[in-house]
Write a protein that holds these residues in place. Structure first.
Motif, PDB file in Angstrom:
ATOM      1  N   GLU A   5     109.974  41.809  89.241  1.00 28.89           N
ATOM      2  CA  GLU A   5     109.764  41.914  87.791  1.00 28.89           C
ATOM      3  C   GLU A   5     108.629  42.880  87.442  1.00 28.89           C
ATOM      4  O   GLU A   5     108.763  43.733  86.575  1.00 28.89           O
ATOM      5  CB  GLU A   5     109.466  40.508  87.254  1.00 28.89           C
ATOM      6  N   PHE A   6     107.516  42.763  88.152  1.00 30.98           N
ATOM      7  CA  PHE A   6     106.354  43.584  87.771  1.00 30.98           C
ATOM      8  C   PHE A   6     106.509  45.036  88.210  1.00 30.98           C
ATOM      9  O   PHE A   6     106.038  45.947  87.526  1.00 30.98           O
ATOM     10  CB  PHE A   6     105.071  42.938  88.280  1.00 30.98           C
ATOM     11  N   VAL A  24     100.964  48.204  77.707  1.00 30.48           N
ATOM     12  CA  VAL A  24     101.573  47.279  78.676  1.00 30.48           C
ATOM     13  C   VAL A  24     100.586  46.914  79.779  1.00 30.48           C
ATOM     14  O   VAL A  24      99.834  47.759  80.261  1.00 30.48           O
ATOM     15  CB  VAL A  24     102.824  47.950  79.295  1.00 30.48           C
ATOM     16  N   ASP A  26      98.547  43.796  79.898  1.00 29.18           N
ATOM     17  CA  ASP A  26      97.653  42.660  79.646  1.00 29.18           C
ATOM     18  C   ASP A  26      98.450  41.569  78.933  1.00 29.18           C
ATOM     19  O   ASP A  26      99.647  41.692  78.742  1.00 29.18           O
ATOM     20  CB  ASP A  26      96.435  43.124  78.821  1.00 29.18           C
ATOM     21  N   LEU A  85     109.506  45.308  73.696  1.00 27.50           N
ATOM     22  CA  LEU A  85     110.878  45.144  74.181  1.00 27.50           C
ATOM     23  C   LEU A  85     111.013  43.837  74.949  1.00 27.50           C
ATOM     24  O   LEU A  85     110.353  43.640  75.970  1.00 27.50           O
ATOM     25  CB  LEU A  85     111.224  46.311  75.123  1.00 27.50           C
ATOM     26  N   LEU A  87     113.693  41.849  77.089  1.00 26.46           N
ATOM     27  CA  LEU A  87     114.895  42.281  77.787  1.00 26.46           C
ATOM     28  C   LEU A  87     115.414  41.183  78.697  1.00 26.46           C
ATOM     29  O   LEU A  87     114.668  40.646  79.517  1.00 26.46           O
ATOM     30  CB  LEU A  87     114.497  43.513  78.622  1.00 26.46           C
ATOM     31  N   GLY A 117     104.517  46.571  75.065  1.00 26.90           N
ATOM     32  CA  GLY A 117     104.595  45.260  75.695  1.00 26.90           C
ATOM     33  C   GLY A 117     105.990  44.702  75.591  1.00 26.90           C
ATOM     34  O   GLY A 117     106.900  45.379  75.106  1.00 26.90           O
ATOM     35  N   GLY A 118     106.144  43.478  76.073  1.00 26.11           N
ATOM     36  CA  GLY A 118     107.465  42.873  75.990  1.00 26.11           C
ATOM     37  C   GLY A 118     107.607  41.704  76.916  1.00 26.11           C
ATOM     38  O   GLY A 118     106.616  41.072  77.305  1.00 26.11           O
ATOM     39  N   THR A 120     110.479  40.294  80.203  1.00 25.59           N
ATOM     40  CA  THR A 120     111.638  40.618  81.028  1.00 25.59           C
ATOM     41  C   THR A 120     112.103  39.358  81.729  1.00 25.59           C
ATOM     42  O   THR A 120     111.290  38.646  82.320  1.00 25.59           O
ATOM     43  CB  THR A 120     111.258  41.691  82.079  1.00 25.59           C
TER      44      THR A 120
HETATM   45  P1  ADP Z   1     102.813  37.116  80.183  1.00 23.69           P
HETATM   46  O1  ADP Z   1     103.324  36.222  81.281  1.00 23.69           O
HETATM   47  O2  ADP Z   1     101.323  37.103  80.036  1.00 23.69           O
HETATM   48  O3  ADP Z   1     103.526  36.949  78.883  1.00 23.69           O
HETATM   49  P2  ADP Z   1     104.373  39.061  81.502  1.00 23.69           P
HETATM   50  O4  ADP Z   1     104.121  38.731  82.928  1.00 23.69           O
HETATM   51  O5  ADP Z   1     105.640  38.579  80.874  1.00 23.69           O
HETATM   52  O6  ADP Z   1     103.130  38.609  80.645  1.00 23.69           O
HETATM   53  O7  ADP Z   1     104.349  40.639  81.325  1.00 23.69           O
HETATM   54  C1  ADP Z   1     103.327  41.411  81.966  1.00 23.69           C
HETATM   55  C2  ADP Z   1     103.045  42.634  81.102  1.00 23.69           C
HETATM   56  O8  ADP Z   1     104.197  43.446  81.056  1.00 23.69           O
HETATM   57  C3  ADP Z   1     102.688  42.311  79.659  1.00 23.69           C
HETATM   58  O9  ADP Z   1     101.727  43.257  79.221  1.00 23.69           O
HETATM   59  C4  ADP Z   1     103.971  42.483  78.924  1.00 23.69           C
HETATM   60  O10 ADP Z   1     103.766  42.831  77.581  1.00 23.69           O
HETATM   61  C5  ADP Z   1     104.615  43.622  79.706  1.00 23.69           C
HETATM   62  N1  ADP Z   1     106.080  43.606  79.690  1.00 23.69           N
HETATM   63  C6  ADP Z   1     106.907  42.652  80.175  1.00 23.69           C
HETATM   64  N2  ADP Z   1     108.211  43.003  80.007  1.00 23.69           N
HETATM   65  C7  ADP Z   1     108.184  44.203  79.392  1.00 23.69           C
HETATM   66  C8  ADP Z   1     109.198  45.101  78.931  1.00 23.69           C
HETATM   67  N3  ADP Z   1     110.514  44.845  79.062  1.00 23.69           N
HETATM   68  N4  ADP Z   1     108.797  46.242  78.339  1.00 23.69           N
HETATM   69  C9  ADP Z   1     107.493  46.504  78.173  1.00 23.69           C
HETATM   70  N5  ADP Z   1     106.492  45.720  78.601  1.00 23.69           N
HETATM   71  C10 ADP Z   1     106.831  44.581  79.190  1.00 23.69           C
END
Ligand code: ADP
Ligand code: MG
Length: 323
Positions: A5-6, A24, A26, A85, A87, A117-118, A120
């Motif tokens: 995922e990351f 993106v 934090d 986003l 997704l 940000g977003g 997934t």
């Molecule tokens: P959290 O668990 O704190 O909500 P995530 O692990 O879901 O954070 O996401 C890690 C980072 O990646 C965050 O900054 C989040 O906004 C970003 N992110 C996650 N999915 C997407 C995406 N599809 N597009 C853009 N940024 C994303």
């Protein structure tokens, strides 16, 4: 998942912050408001089978997912700033992700904005974008400002019109066939709409109300009329159409023009005295605009032909829960 995922977020969805203080990576993105402006915030979800066909290319899907959101900002006269986003992906398909990211980032770059940000997750393919813009406080274009006597305008491509996206959908549904070149042009209208951001911004202080055409002219106009407490008379023959649509039978033309959907053009009103300013706004934005009717004090929508005869109004706007 082949790619975690990351890694996936890092590879496809991390872009340098331009407008944002923090993008993106934090827990939250940080945006600094411009003093004297209001945020304009909008979300649109795209679900496979509902809003797009499985045949669409990933690049065009990315473009359209962002375009429909920027179109909402345009309808409010807002300047886009950033977007998020959310997704859901059935599987990690890097060819798909690369195409999707190209479509998203290409349109974002064209508007000087970035993904900040977003979220997934695994699941049935679904994209939800939230777009954030700003507009000088008190100046946003809204649906509730139309006044009796105002002229009703619609934007469109310089050598085209509205309704092409609906025509393409009819081809995909197998209800009609078009020569290859004609099909390609209406398919592009459906899959690659151009949000009228520059026009929306130029109409601030000129238009009295605005909406973007997503669910069809009659239905979307109905929202302006309802919110403004007015009615309208639309000249069906004045509604601009492309040469491809103009070559179709009249009933099909009317259906596409009046109930089409997926146009992402701006429908707006302005006092008759503002015509020169409307045309200057359109010219500065590089878009065509055509007057198609008038706002009237009598509630209701009257669509008339060239002789002033009312057309039967079977063209309701698209309602996801009614069909
Ligand atoms: P959290 O668990 O704190 O909500 P995530 O692990 O879901 O954070 O996401 C890690 C980072 O990646 C965050 O900054 C989040 O906004 C970003 N992110 C996650 N999915 C997407 C995406 N599809 N597009 C853009 N940024 C994303
Ligand atoms: Mg967190």
């Amino acid at each position: 998942m082949a790619l975690g995922e990351f890694d996936l977020i890092g590879r496809y969805f991390t872009r340098p912050a331009r407008n944002a203080v923090l993008g993106v990576g934090d827990d939250c993105a940080l945006l600094a408001p411009t003093p004297g402006c209001h945020w304009a915030v909008t979300s649109d979800m795209l679900v496979e089978g509902r809003h797009f066909l499985p045949t669409v290319s990933p690049r065009r899907l990315g473009h359209k997912a962002l375009a429909v959101n920027l179109s909402d900002l345009a309808a409010c006269g807002a300047r886009p700033v950033a977007y998020t986003l959310a997704l859901a992906l059935p599987r990690v398909d890097e060819v798909f992700l690369a195409g999707l990211a190209e479509g998203l980032h290409g349109l974002a770059d064209a508007h000087g904005i970035e993904l900040v940000g977003g979220d997934t997750t695994a699941g049935p393919l679904n994209l939800c974008i939230t777009a954030i813009g700003e507009v000088p406080a008190g100046c946003a274009l809204r649906r509730d400002g139309a006044r009796a006597g105002d002229v009703l305008w619609v934007s469109h491509p310089t050598s085209g019109g509205i309704g092409d996206a609906r025509l393409a959908l009819e081809v995909f549904r197998g209800r009609l066939a078009l020569p290859a070149e004609a099909f390609e042009s209406v398919r592009t209208a459906m899959e690659c709409p151009q949000p009228r951001v520059a026009l929306g911004r130029a109409l601030v202080g000129v238009a009295t109300s605005a909406i973007d055409l997503s669910d069809g002219l009659c239905g979307d106009l109905g929202h302006i009329l309802g919110r403004s407490g007015v009615g309208a008379r639309v000249q069906a023959d004045a509604v601009p159409r492309s040469p491809v649509l103009a070559a179709q039978p009249r009933d099909l033309q009317l259906e596409c023009l009046l109930a089409g959907g997926d146009d992402y053009e701006l429908l707006f009103t302005a006092p008759a005295s503002a015509e020169a300013r409307v045309r200057a706004a359109a010219q500065s934005a590089g878009v065509a605009v055509t007057p198609i009717g008038r706002i009237e004090s009598e509630p209701g929508l009257r669509v008339v032909d060239a002789r002033g005869q009312a057309l039967p109004l079977q063209w309701r706007g698209f309602d996801h829960f009614a069909s």
